[in-house]
Scaffold this active site. Structure first.
Site, PDB file in Angstrom:
ATOM      1  N   SER A  64       0.799  -1.237   0.000  1.00  0.00           N
ATOM      2  CA  SER A  64       0.000   0.000   0.000  1.00  0.00           C
ATOM      3  C   SER A  64       0.827   1.280   0.000  1.00  0.00           C
ATOM      4  O   SER A  64       0.258   2.358  -0.166  1.00  0.00           O
ATOM      5  CB  SER A  64      -0.951   0.015   1.200  1.00  0.00           C
ATOM      6  OG  SER A  64      -2.120  -0.670   0.856  1.00  0.00           O
ATOM      7  N   LYS A  67       0.330   3.427  -2.919  1.00  0.00           N
ATOM      8  CA  LYS A  67      -0.828   4.330  -3.047  1.00  0.00           C
ATOM      9  C   LYS A  67      -0.392   5.789  -2.976  1.00  0.00           C
ATOM     10  O   LYS A  67      -1.053   6.671  -3.534  1.00  0.00           O
ATOM     11  CB  LYS A  67      -1.880   3.994  -1.983  1.00  0.00           C
ATOM     12  CG  LYS A  67      -2.514   2.616  -2.241  1.00  0.00           C
ATOM     13  CD  LYS A  67      -3.409   2.117  -1.119  1.00  0.00           C
ATOM     14  CE  LYS A  67      -3.946   0.727  -1.462  1.00  0.00           C
ATOM     15  NZ  LYS A  67      -4.538  -0.007  -0.355  1.00  0.00           N
ATOM     16  N   TYR A 194      -3.636  -2.050 -10.389  1.00  0.00           N
ATOM     17  CA  TYR A 194      -3.595  -2.039  -8.918  1.00  0.00           C
ATOM     18  C   TYR A 194      -2.752  -3.201  -8.368  1.00  0.00           C
ATOM     19  O   TYR A 194      -1.914  -3.003  -7.475  1.00  0.00           O
ATOM     20  CB  TYR A 194      -5.029  -2.086  -8.355  1.00  0.00           C
ATOM     21  CG  TYR A 194      -5.032  -2.191  -6.851  1.00  0.00           C
ATOM     22  CD1 TYR A 194      -4.702  -1.092  -6.058  1.00  0.00           C
ATOM     23  CD2 TYR A 194      -5.291  -3.400  -6.213  1.00  0.00           C
ATOM     24  CE1 TYR A 194      -4.654  -1.190  -4.675  1.00  0.00           C
ATOM     25  CE2 TYR A 194      -5.245  -3.511  -4.833  1.00  0.00           C
ATOM     26  CZ  TYR A 194      -4.933  -2.402  -4.075  1.00  0.00           C
ATOM     27  OH  TYR A 194      -4.861  -2.515  -2.706  1.00  0.00           O
ATOM     28  N   TYR A 247      -4.206   2.682   8.164  1.00  0.00           N
ATOM     29  CA  TYR A 247      -5.382   1.857   8.408  1.00  0.00           C
ATOM     30  C   TYR A 247      -6.235   2.476   9.509  1.00  0.00           C
ATOM     31  O   TYR A 247      -6.404   3.702   9.530  1.00  0.00           O
ATOM     32  CB  TYR A 247      -4.971   0.404   8.728  1.00  0.00           C
ATOM     33  CG  TYR A 247      -4.017  -0.149   7.690  1.00  0.00           C
ATOM     34  CD1 TYR A 247      -4.415  -0.266   6.367  1.00  0.00           C
ATOM     35  CD2 TYR A 247      -2.719  -0.516   8.010  1.00  0.00           C
ATOM     36  CE1 TYR A 247      -3.554  -0.739   5.393  1.00  0.00           C
ATOM     37  CE2 TYR A 247      -1.854  -1.004   7.040  1.00  0.00           C
ATOM     38  CZ  TYR A 247      -2.283  -1.092   5.744  1.00  0.00           C
ATOM     39  OH  TYR A 247      -1.427  -1.556   4.780  1.00  0.00           O
ATOM     40  N   VAL A 265       1.112  -3.632   3.966  1.00  0.00           N
ATOM     41  CA  VAL A 265       1.113  -4.937   4.641  1.00  0.00           C
ATOM     42  C   VAL A 265       2.418  -5.706   4.441  1.00  0.00           C
ATOM     43  O   VAL A 265       2.648  -6.719   5.096  1.00  0.00           O
ATOM     44  CB  VAL A 265      -0.071  -5.846   4.236  1.00  0.00           C
ATOM     45  CG1 VAL A 265      -1.379  -5.307   4.754  1.00  0.00           C
ATOM     46  CG2 VAL A 265      -0.111  -6.083   2.752  1.00  0.00           C
TER      47      VAL A 265
HETATM   48  N1  GLU Z   1      -2.279  -6.025  -1.827  1.00  0.00           N
HETATM   49  C1  GLU Z   1      -2.988  -5.659  -0.644  1.00  0.00           C
HETATM   50  C2  GLU Z   1      -4.459  -5.511  -0.949  1.00  0.00           C
HETATM   51  O1  GLU Z   1      -4.779  -4.989  -1.975  1.00  0.00           O
HETATM   52  C3  GLU Z   1      -2.419  -4.357  -0.126  1.00  0.00           C
HETATM   53  C4  GLU Z   1      -2.896  -4.082   1.236  1.00  0.00           C
HETATM   54  C5  GLU Z   1      -2.074  -3.081   1.992  1.00  0.00           C
HETATM   55  O2  GLU Z   1      -0.838  -3.030   1.912  1.00  0.00           O
HETATM   56  O3  GLU Z   1      -2.728  -2.324   2.722  1.00  0.00           O
HETATM   57  O4  GLU Z   1      -5.302  -5.909  -0.192  1.00  0.00           O
END
Ligand code: GLU
Length: 311
Positions: A64, A67, A194, A247, A265
């Site tokens: 993530s 992002k 993604y 989160y 994650v």
């Molecule tokens: N590949 C994970 C998902 O799309 C990334 C989650 C993350 O790092 O928050 O659920």
């Protein structure tokens, strides 16, 4: 300040706790088999100074953290039009929640939950189509992070394939948004972007440099007179990191650390001290909120030792 000594001290302090607590992400085999006993930390200052300690040169799956880079690219390309499709509120729900998306007619709360990042990926795919389909959104993302690091950055093909093979919830989120008319492109094309962005491999040193523009009003980390984002956009990315980047623990992170942060994650965290420096930490074992356990401890130690905070 002797940042090198500060980082080495943090690694020495936390090393005895490696492997003691937390759990590595287990939803795909490529992440489940990572040795939890690793800790890396690196920083890049506004003047281009760099420091690093521990496993700072070991590449990992940025997940993530990507992002932040896709949001950057979308802000560069769409400006304020981006916000027609994506909100800026903390979600207060799981990062992959479907319920909220239904209640809010397919408009994701913010660009850092999965639905929001999928909506950002859709915008990036549309941008490529607007150019007559030259290149791909995936190539644009790699080009941005590579230019910010000054070295080529790649996807981990195995992780990308596993993300696609097990991404039932992300597939559901994308289909849900599509059903609300909130994705312009084919679900497959958007998710391919993604899943690949989640599978980018970088190390702490590369991440601290690549996110270096966030600590200096958007200036490119090493190219003179080149701007990645303008001052206002940079402030906004930092604001979103502070409120939505970790989160469901963003309130606690602001309380305990007081820096804009984004977690993944894979165990990575990027943190920004505006006008000073960008930090990247990595330790794969996660706490119950999905944030790197020792990564957060490392950031707490860093602010305690340096007194740096936005508050
Ligand atoms: N590949 C994970 C998902 O799309 C990334 C989650 C993350 O790092 O928050 O659920």
């Amino acid at each position: 300040m002797n940042y090198q000594a500060v980082l080495e001290d943090i690694v020495t302090t936390l090393r005895p706790f490696l492997g003691a607590d937390g759990k590595v992400a287990s939803y795909i085999p490529a992440l489940a088999c990572i040795d939890p006993k690793q800790l890396g930390i690196a920083l890049h200052t506004c003047n281009g100074e760099e420091a690093a300690a521990g496993d700072s040169a070991t590449p990992f799956s940025i997940q993530s953290l990507s992002k932040v880079f896709t949001l950057t690219l979308a802000m560069q390309r769409l400006g304020d039009a981006l916000w027609e499709r994506i909100g800026r509120e903390p979600s207060g729900s799981a990062f992959n929640s479907l319920v909220q998306l239904e209640n809010e007619q397919g408009k994701p709360r913010n660009p850092f939950i999965n639905a929001g990042a999928i909506a950002v990926a859709d915008r990036l795919v549309s941008h490529v189509q607007g150019k007559g389909n030259r290149g791909s959104a995936k190539a644009d993302i790699l080009a941005l992070v590579s230019s910010l690091c000054g070295e080529p950055i790649e996807f981990d093909a195995e992780v990308a394939a596993s993300e696609a093979a097990t991404g039932y919830r992300n597939i559901a989120l994308a289909n849900f948004m599509k059903s609300f008319g909130k994705l312009d492109n084919d679900v497959e094309a958007v998710l391919d972007t993604y899943f690949h962005q989640c599978a980018i491999r970088m190390n702490c040193q590369q991440l601290a440099r690549a996110a270096g523009f966030l600590c200096c009003d958007g200036a490119h980390p090493f190219e003179q007179d080149s701007e990645v984002t303008n001052e206002r956009q940079t402030r906004r990315i930092n604001a979103l990191m502070l409120t939505c980047g970790t989160y469901d623990a963003a309130g606690d992170v602001a309380f305990n650390i007081g820096l804009p942060c984004k977690s993944g994650v894979g165990g990575g965290i990027v943190a920004v001290v505006p006008d000073r420096l960008t930090l990247a930490v990595w330790s794969p074992a996660l706490d119950a909120t999905g944030n790197s356990l020792l990564g957060m401890k490392a950031l707490e130690l860093f602010v305690a030792k340096t007194g740096l905070s936005v508050f």
